[in-house]
Design a protein around this motif. Structure first.
Motif, PDB file in Angstrom:
ATOM      1  N   LYS A 183     -17.017  19.234 -24.395  1.00 50.50           N
ATOM      2  CA  LYS A 183     -16.600  17.860 -24.691  1.00 50.50           C
ATOM      3  C   LYS A 183     -16.198  17.128 -23.414  1.00 50.50           C
ATOM      4  O   LYS A 183     -16.534  15.951 -23.234  1.00 50.50           O
ATOM      5  N   GLU A 184     -15.493  17.805 -22.511  1.00 50.04           N
ATOM      6  CA  GLU A 184     -15.103  17.185 -21.239  1.00 50.04           C
ATOM      7  C   GLU A 184     -16.335  16.836 -20.399  1.00 50.04           C
ATOM      8  O   GLU A 184     -16.396  15.763 -19.799  1.00 50.04           O
ATOM      9  N   ILE A 185     -17.286  17.743 -20.375  1.00 55.31           N
ATOM     10  CA  ILE A 185     -18.532  17.491 -19.635  1.00 55.31           C
ATOM     11  C   ILE A 185     -19.256  16.293 -20.232  1.00 55.31           C
ATOM     12  O   ILE A 185     -19.741  15.416 -19.509  1.00 55.31           O
ATOM     13  N   ASP A 186     -19.328  16.232 -21.548  1.00 56.28           N
ATOM     14  CA  ASP A 186     -20.000  15.136 -22.236  1.00 56.28           C
ATOM     15  C   ASP A 186     -19.340  13.793 -21.925  1.00 56.28           C
ATOM     16  O   ASP A 186     -20.033  12.808 -21.647  1.00 56.28           O
ATOM     17  N   VAL A 187     -18.014  13.763 -21.924  1.00 55.37           N
ATOM     18  CA  VAL A 187     -17.293  12.534 -21.611  1.00 55.37           C
ATOM     19  C   VAL A 187     -17.587  12.094 -20.175  1.00 55.37           C
ATOM     20  O   VAL A 187     -17.844  10.912 -19.907  1.00 55.37           O
ATOM     21  N   GLU A 188     -17.577  13.040 -19.248  1.00 55.59           N
ATOM     22  CA  GLU A 188     -17.837  12.721 -17.845  1.00 55.59           C
ATOM     23  C   GLU A 188     -19.276  12.226 -17.653  1.00 55.59           C
ATOM     24  O   GLU A 188     -19.509  11.256 -16.930  1.00 55.59           O
ATOM     25  N   ILE A 189     -20.224  12.863 -18.312  1.00 58.57           N
ATOM     26  CA  ILE A 189     -21.622  12.438 -18.212  1.00 58.57           C
ATOM     27  C   ILE A 189     -21.791  11.022 -18.756  1.00 58.57           C
ATOM     28  O   ILE A 189     -22.457  10.180 -18.145  1.00 58.57           O
ATOM     29  N   ARG A 190     -21.176  10.741 -19.887  1.00 57.74           N
ATOM     30  CA  ARG A 190     -21.281   9.396 -20.469  1.00 57.74           C
ATOM     31  C   ARG A 190     -20.655   8.349 -19.550  1.00 57.74           C
ATOM     32  O   ARG A 190     -21.156   7.231 -19.445  1.00 57.74           O
ATOM     33  N   LYS A 191     -19.573   8.713 -18.857  1.00 58.17           N
ATOM     34  CA  LYS A 191     -18.937   7.787 -17.920  1.00 58.17           C
ATOM     35  C   LYS A 191     -19.853   7.518 -16.733  1.00 58.17           C
ATOM     36  O   LYS A 191     -20.025   6.372 -16.311  1.00 58.17           O
ATOM     37  N   VAL A 192     -20.473   8.560 -16.187  1.00 56.70           N
ATOM     38  CA  VAL A 192     -21.398   8.395 -15.057  1.00 56.70           C
ATOM     39  C   VAL A 192     -22.568   7.496 -15.459  1.00 56.70           C
ATOM     40  O   VAL A 192     -22.959   6.592 -14.720  1.00 56.70           O
ATOM     41  N   ILE A 193     -23.115   7.720 -16.649  1.00 57.46           N
ATOM     42  CA  ILE A 193     -24.234   6.910 -17.131  1.00 57.46           C
ATOM     43  C   ILE A 193     -23.804   5.459 -17.331  1.00 57.46           C
ATOM     44  O   ILE A 193     -24.517   4.528 -16.923  1.00 57.46           O
ATOM     45  N   ALA A 194     -22.642   5.237 -17.930  1.00 57.82           N
ATOM     46  CA  ALA A 194     -22.158   3.875 -18.145  1.00 57.82           C
ATOM     47  C   ALA A 194     -21.920   3.163 -16.821  1.00 57.82           C
ATOM     48  O   ALA A 194     -22.273   1.982 -16.665  1.00 57.82           O
ATOM     49  N   ASP A 195     -21.332   3.866 -15.840  1.00 60.98           N
ATOM     50  CA  ASP A 195     -21.105   3.266 -14.519  1.00 60.98           C
ATOM     51  C   ASP A 195     -22.425   2.912 -13.840  1.00 60.98           C
ATOM     52  O   ASP A 195     -22.563   1.847 -13.238  1.00 60.98           O
ATOM     53  N   ALA A 196     -23.408   3.796 -13.930  1.00 61.46           N
ATOM     54  CA  ALA A 196     -24.715   3.543 -13.318  1.00 61.46           C
ATOM     55  C   ALA A 196     -25.404   2.358 -13.988  1.00 61.46           C
ATOM     56  O   ALA A 196     -26.005   1.514 -13.314  1.00 61.46           O
ATOM     57  N   ALA A 197     -25.315   2.289 -15.308  1.00 63.96           N
ATOM     58  CA  ALA A 197     -25.923   1.166 -16.026  1.00 63.96           C
ATOM     59  C   ALA A 197     -25.241  -0.144 -15.661  1.00 63.96           C
ATOM     60  O   ALA A 197     -25.908  -1.165 -15.441  1.00 63.96           O
ATOM     61  N   GLN A 198     -23.917  -0.139 -15.565  1.00 67.39           N
ATOM     62  CA  GLN A 198     -23.182  -1.344 -15.179  1.00 67.39           C
ATOM     63  C   GLN A 198     -23.569  -1.779 -13.773  1.00 67.39           C
ATOM     64  O   GLN A 198     -23.784  -2.961 -13.523  1.00 67.39           O
ATOM     65  N   PHE A 199     -23.682  -0.837 -12.847  1.00 66.65           N
ATOM     66  CA  PHE A 199     -24.083  -1.158 -11.482  1.00 66.65           C
ATOM     67  C   PHE A 199     -25.486  -1.754 -11.463  1.00 66.65           C
ATOM     68  O   PHE A 199     -25.745  -2.756 -10.792  1.00 66.65           O
ATOM     69  N   ALA A 200     -26.406  -1.150 -12.226  1.00 66.22           N
ATOM     70  CA  ALA A 200     -27.783  -1.632 -12.260  1.00 66.22           C
ATOM     71  C   ALA A 200     -27.865  -3.043 -12.831  1.00 66.22           C
ATOM     72  O   ALA A 200     -28.648  -3.865 -12.356  1.00 66.22           O
ATOM     73  N   MET A 201     -27.055  -3.341 -13.820  1.00 68.66           N
ATOM     74  CA  MET A 201     -27.090  -4.664 -14.445  1.00 68.66           C
ATOM     75  C   MET A 201     -26.412  -5.733 -13.591  1.00 68.66           C
ATOM     76  O   MET A 201     -26.800  -6.895 -13.624  1.00 68.66           O
ATOM     77  N   SER A 202     -25.407  -5.355 -12.807  1.00 68.22           N
ATOM     78  CA  SER A 202     -24.649  -6.349 -12.040  1.00 68.22           C
ATOM     79  C   SER A 202     -25.131  -6.495 -10.597  1.00 68.22           C
ATOM     80  O   SER A 202     -24.826  -7.485  -9.943  1.00 68.22           O
ATOM     81  N   ASP A 203     -25.902  -5.540 -10.102  1.00 67.23           N
ATOM     82  CA  ASP A 203     -26.388  -5.588  -8.728  1.00 67.23           C
ATOM     83  C   ASP A 203     -27.459  -6.673  -8.621  1.00 67.23           C
ATOM     84  O   ASP A 203     -28.372  -6.722  -9.440  1.00 67.23           O
ATOM     85  N   PRO A 204     -27.370  -7.548  -7.620  1.00 61.73           N
ATOM     86  CA  PRO A 204     -28.388  -8.594  -7.502  1.00 61.73           C
ATOM     87  C   PRO A 204     -29.746  -8.009  -7.110  1.00 61.73           C
ATOM     88  O   PRO A 204     -29.825  -6.958  -6.473  1.00 61.73           O
ATOM     89  N   GLU A 205     -30.804  -8.715  -7.520  1.00 60.80           N
ATOM     90  CA  GLU A 205     -32.141  -8.259  -7.157  1.00 60.80           C
ATOM     91  C   GLU A 205     -32.337  -8.455  -5.666  1.00 60.80           C
ATOM     92  O   GLU A 205     -31.811  -9.396  -5.085  1.00 60.80           O
ATOM     93  N   PRO A 206     -33.105  -7.569  -5.034  1.00 61.85           N
ATOM     94  CA  PRO A 206     -33.343  -7.715  -3.596  1.00 61.85           C
ATOM     95  C   PRO A 206     -34.200  -8.952  -3.332  1.00 61.85           C
ATOM     96  O   PRO A 206     -34.972  -9.371  -4.198  1.00 61.85           O
ATOM     97  N   PRO A 207     -34.099  -9.518  -2.129  1.00 61.35           N
ATOM     98  CA  PRO A 207     -34.909 -10.687  -1.810  1.00 61.35           C
ATOM     99  C   PRO A 207     -36.392 -10.320  -1.737  1.00 61.35           C
ATOM    100  O   PRO A 207     -36.751  -9.182  -1.427  1.00 61.35           O
ATOM    101  N   LEU A 208     -37.245 -11.299  -2.028  1.00 62.68           N
ATOM    102  CA  LEU A 208     -38.677 -11.045  -2.016  1.00 62.68           C
ATOM    103  C   LEU A 208     -39.182 -10.584  -0.660  1.00 62.68           C
ATOM    104  O   LEU A 208     -40.082  -9.754  -0.578  1.00 62.68           O
ATOM    105  N   ASP A 209     -38.590 -11.107   0.423  1.00 61.24           N
ATOM    106  CA  ASP A 209     -39.094 -10.725   1.740  1.00 61.24           C
ATOM    107  C   ASP A 209     -38.803  -9.272   2.085  1.00 61.24           C
ATOM    108  O   ASP A 209     -39.343  -8.731   3.039  1.00 61.24           O
ATOM    109  N   GLY A 210     -37.979  -8.607   1.302  1.00 59.21           N
ATOM    110  CA  GLY A 210     -37.702  -7.196   1.521  1.00 59.21           C
ATOM    111  C   GLY A 210     -38.465  -6.276   0.582  1.00 59.21           C
ATOM    112  O   GLY A 210     -38.313  -5.064   0.626  1.00 59.21           O
TER     113      GLY A 210
END
Length: 72
Positions: A18-45
């Motif tokens: 259960k502890e492992i499952d909670v930690e995995i879900r937290k890592v996934i949620a943090d990664a998803a939040q980062f992916a959604m809030s991170d700006p897209e790279p500029p076209l020239d890059g």
């Protein structure tokens, strides 16, 4: 299957799983939040850090030697 194997072979307890499952879900949620809030790279890059032995290569219909322009 891994969970059942670990439990049946006494490799982890239900509480540890259960502890492992909670930690995995937290890592996934943090990664998803980062992916959604991170700006897209500029076209020239878009073509940076692409290496090939036989240029020209195409990425999204263009190649690294063409100046990209935003259509928005």
């Amino acid at each position: 299957m891994l969970k059942e194997c670990m439990l049946s072979n006494n490799m982890a307890s239900v509480e540890e799983i259960k502890e492992i499952d909670v930690e995995i879900r937290k890592v996934i949620a943090d990664a998803a939040q980062f992916a959604m809030s991170d700006p897209e790279p500029p076209l020239d890059g878009l073509c940076n850090h692409i290496f090939a032995n036989e240029p020209p290569i195409e990425v999204c219909g263009t190649n690294p030697w063409v100046k990209l322009k935003s259509v928005s």
